[in-house]
Design a protein around this motif. Structure first.
Motif, PDB file in Angstrom:
ATOM      1  N   GLU A 161       0.897  -1.263  -0.145  1.00  0.00           N
ATOM      2  CA  GLU A 161       0.006   0.218   0.048  1.00  0.00           C
ATOM      3  C   GLU A 161       0.952   1.141  -0.063  1.00  0.00           C
ATOM      4  O   GLU A 161       0.666   2.062  -0.702  1.00  0.00           O
ATOM      5  CB  GLU A 161      -0.903   0.002   1.061  1.00  0.00           C
ATOM      6  N   GLU A 162       1.833   1.359   0.930  1.00  0.00           N
ATOM      7  CA  GLU A 162       2.787   2.502   0.977  1.00  0.00           C
ATOM      8  C   GLU A 162       3.565   2.846  -0.438  1.00  0.00           C
ATOM      9  O   GLU A 162       3.623   3.984  -0.814  1.00  0.00           O
ATOM     10  CB  GLU A 162       3.871   2.312   2.130  1.00  0.00           C
ATOM     11  N   LEU A 163       3.950   1.591  -0.937  1.00  0.00           N
ATOM     12  CA  LEU A 163       4.706   1.655  -2.209  1.00  0.00           C
ATOM     13  C   LEU A 163       3.742   2.026  -3.506  1.00  0.00           C
ATOM     14  O   LEU A 163       3.929   2.230  -4.561  1.00  0.00           O
ATOM     15  CB  LEU A 163       5.127   0.321  -2.608  1.00  0.00           C
ATOM     16  N   GLN A 164       2.492   2.230  -3.234  1.00  0.00           N
ATOM     17  CA  GLN A 164       1.324   2.799  -4.170  1.00  0.00           C
ATOM     18  C   GLN A 164       1.141   4.262  -4.230  1.00  0.00           C
ATOM     19  O   GLN A 164       1.079   4.789  -5.339  1.00  0.00           O
ATOM     20  CB  GLN A 164       0.017   2.224  -4.010  1.00  0.00           C
ATOM     21  N   HIS A 165       1.754   4.717  -3.391  1.00  0.00           N
ATOM     22  CA  HIS A 165       1.670   6.497  -3.313  1.00  0.00           C
ATOM     23  C   HIS A 165       3.014   7.212  -2.893  1.00  0.00           C
ATOM     24  O   HIS A 165       3.128   8.308  -2.801  1.00  0.00           O
ATOM     25  CB  HIS A 165       0.634   7.077  -2.269  1.00  0.00           C
ATOM     26  N   ARG A 166       3.972   6.338  -2.556  1.00  0.00           N
ATOM     27  CA  ARG A 166       5.257   7.210  -2.074  1.00  0.00           C
ATOM     28  C   ARG A 166       6.530   6.398  -2.325  1.00  0.00           C
ATOM     29  O   ARG A 166       6.309   5.187  -2.352  1.00  0.00           O
ATOM     30  CB  ARG A 166       5.278   7.547  -0.883  1.00  0.00           C
ATOM     31  N   ARG A 167       7.749   6.814  -2.347  1.00  0.00           N
ATOM     32  CA  ARG A 167       8.836   6.185  -2.261  1.00  0.00           C
ATOM     33  C   ARG A 167       9.712   6.224  -1.012  1.00  0.00           C
ATOM     34  O   ARG A 167       9.460   7.130  -0.196  1.00  0.00           O
ATOM     35  CB  ARG A 167       9.823   6.913  -3.308  1.00  0.00           C
TER      36      ARG A 167
END
Length: 225
Positions: A161-167
């Motif tokens: 989920e985190e890798l869907q919107h940030r690096r």
């Protein structure tokens, strides 16, 4: 099913570290991969540590008595059993007080009321790999993910989920590295494959959840950071 991929730089090592083991086979799996979990090894550690601690405590009387009375001048006859006794009590206290857990906001570890540490998923700025464990960092705070001992499927889903919107930094690959996107994609596939492997029966019975997992594997068009 989530298709396997060739892993890029850094991810190959992570996949190797995640190889199967006896501990993986003994893990207690959740019914749903996104269920919050609290993990404990009390059943094993207390059943071993308690009787061993009692036995070693009673046994320690003899080398201590002999050393005090002067019938033995070998200090190691006291030190070595003492270290074994300490190890037994360590097993017992770990079983009684050490807990690990994950929910939709954070992954955490604690030892009774003496120690508590957590990393919120929204604060993660680095993912790394250690000896048979993953490491999640938020600044100077680190929480280990012992994937062989416990079912950390929810951690993998939250990382997806985190890798869907940030690096964030992935092992040695910084967010501005030209190889970051390939490395991130390799890790997406690795996380999703682990979730699917851990809960294959669930996903076969819930095709809509499998579709969601497969969507999480796809790279986003843009990132917020």
């Amino acid at each position: 099913m989530v298709e396997p991929v060739q892993l890029g730089r850094g991810a190959a090592f992570a996949a190797g570290a995640a190889s199967g083991s006896v501990q993986r086979k003994l893990r207690k799996m959740s019914e749903r991969p996104e269920d919050p979990r609290v993990f404990s090894q009390a059943k094993i550690l207390v059943s071993l540590g308690l009787p061993l601690s009692v036995i070693m405590t009673a046994t320690m009387y003899f080398p201590i008595s002999e050393y005090v009375q002067g019938s033995s001048d070998d200090v190691f006859s006291v030190i070595i059993p003492g270290l074994i006794t300490l190890a037994c009590y360590t097993l017992l206290t770990q079983g009684l007080f050490r807990r690990f857990g994950v929910d939709h906001e954070k992954v955490w570890t604690r030892f009774g009321k003496l120690f508590y540490r957590q990393v919120r998923f929204e604060d993660i700025d680095r993912f790394d790999v250690g000896n048979q464990r993953y490491k999640l960092y938020a600044g100077d705070t680190k929480v280990n993910v012992d994937y062989n001992r416990f079912d950390y499927s929810l951690v993998y889903i939250q990382l997806l989920e985190e890798l869907q919107h940030r690096r964030f930094k992935i092992q040695a690959v910084n967010v501005d590295d030209p190889e970051w996107e390939d490395t991130a994609q390799a890790h997406r596939n690795m996380f999703a494959s682990d979730v699917y492997e851990n809960h294959q029966a669930f996903y076969e019975a819930h095709p809509q959840e499998l579709e969601r997992l497969q969507r999480l594997v796809q790279p986003p068009r843009t990132y917020k950071s």
